[in-house]
Design an enzyme around this catalytic site. Structure first.
Site, short mmCIF file in Angstrom:
data_model
loop_
_atom_site.label_atom_id
_atom_site.label_comp_id
_atom_site.label_asym_id
_atom_site.label_seq_id
_atom_site.Cartn_x
_atom_site.Cartn_y
_atom_site.Cartn_z
N ARG B 50 1.03 -0.22 -0.09
CA ARG B 50 0.23 0.21 0.19
C ARG B 50 0.52 0.88 -0.13
NH1 ARG B 50 -3.55 -2.37 4.64
NH2 ARG B 50 -1.19 -2.70 5.17
N ASP B 52 2.20 4.63 0.02
CA ASP B 52 2.50 6.82 0.09
C ASP B 52 2.04 7.47 -1.31
OD1 ASP B 52 2.19 6.14 2.93
OD2 ASP B 52 4.84 6.26 2.74
N ARG B 197 12.15 4.03 3.02
CA ARG B 197 13.07 5.96 2.86
C ARG B 197 13.80 6.20 3.92
NH1 ARG B 197 6.83 8.52 2.38
NH2 ARG B 197 7.93 10.08 2.47
#
Lengths: 246, 246
Positions: B50, B52, B197
């Protein structure tokens, strides 16, 4: 008065190409407008490669004359503050007052990128040309070799273009593959109108089996636009950079 | 009734991420809408990753149940006719009725791309993170090596995330450079929220000299989000693909 050279990168998606045209947003038009506003004088840039609508650049070159006291090297920073995110000056420097980016010897490099897969890749749809039939890389490489050297490239020039000579020299022409991405990279002393896109369109025909690699010699010899393949779409093309002979 | 798997590529620029949210355009939302219209039944997809807002995909995975008689392999073609250009299904096939893309063993691969130069590159501004300070590739590579293996990656998980365990296995983590483009490629059995990230943000700190490569061991041992570096921006991240154990 001094002459300043800019190395200009852009995403060509939103522009009607390089050359200023009334009623259209162009790279040249935006540069003229932003430079004039920054330097408070009427600025007109001269571009090295007048790229078509949709063509991208990592390193096109433009020069202009100015009376500013801002050091040429600092102009890139000041100008980038005013430019939109899809045009970025990579470097600025002072050049000789008579330096003209189209009237001096140079080596120009272009890349034509093909996304070769069953379906297009969304994140690369704006800087690659999607082509779904399998391409034979080796055949494309053998065809590419036949174009390296000094030849009359009239067959690879858009019909009806007025030029003194259609002879150009290609220093290197490679075809490389990284998974679905095929990159045609060409370096030459100059390119005729649409030449790289016609080269790409012809090499794609070779890759798909529509033509044999050896036919490239016949296409050159024909000196006739209709002998070569189609002009590949603009958005697959990127102007990589220009080296000027000193 | 059959369960169909889709391999979904997208340019995440125009979307509020994967997960359906009222009032926002999301990948999941568009897939549900277009599949329901195509198949004339209410379709709800289940996504593997899922992602971002702003994150891109070359090969995310979604499954859904349908009563259609259209062969699963043909659904990609029919669906791509209806999808916008920034979402393209790369492949569709039938899977076991109990196959769930988040509840089975898999190897996920992500790439985090950094454009490391004085100025940003317009044609790559949407799929790379621009970082202007010079990065020491070797230092980043040495740091990356320390993260390969099974560890508690709590320091690399967005604070406040509720998960059963923060232990994950990284199979490989490479840092490669092609001119201005630095690509961090990581393959693991799963990733915590924002993990790639935060890995990227921490490796960038190592590359810029703010941290030594050896510190990665201490960051892991701390099991504290504040020990790691910042969360690198979403648009540099691309979900490359998922391999499921059969």
């Amino acid at each position: 008065m001094k002459r300043v050279m800019l190395v200009v990168a852009y995403d060509g998606t939103g522009y009607h190409g390089w050359q200023a045209q009334p009623g259209h947003t162009t790279i040249e038009g935006v540069l003229n407008e932003k430079l004039s506003a920054l330097l408070q004088e009427e600025i007109t840039v001269i571009g090295a490669s007048r790229t078509d609508a949709g063509v991208h650049s990592y390193g096109n070159v433009a020069v202009f004359d100015t009376n500013t006291r801002i050091p040429a090297e600092k102009l890139s920073y000041a100008l980038n503050q005013r430019l939109p995110g899809d045009i970025v000056v990579q470097r600025s420097c002072e050049v000789a007052p008579d330096f003209h980016p189209r009237h001096c010897e140079s080596r120009k490099t272009y890349e034509y990128r093909i996304w070769n897969s069953t379906f297009p890749m969304p994140a690369r749809r704006l800087d690659t040309f999607f082509y779904h039939r399998p391409l034979d890389l080796e055949a494309m490489q053998r065809a590419a070799e036949l174009l390296v050297g000094e030849y009359d490239f009239k067959s690879f020039c858009a019909a009806g273009t007025a030029v003194k000579t259609t002879v150009r020299r290609i220093y290197s022409l490679s075809v490389e593959q990284q998974k679905e991405l095929i990159t045609i990279r060409v370096c030459g002393n100059g390119f005729l109108y649409n030449m790289v896109r016609i080269l790409a369109g012809t090499l794609i025909q070779v890759g798909s089996g529509e033509r044999r690699p050896e036919e490239l010699a016949d296409i050159l010899a024909a000196k006739d636009r209709s002998a070569a393949g189609p002009t590949a779409p603009a958005h697959g093309l990127t102007m990589i950079g220009i080296k000027f002979s000193s």
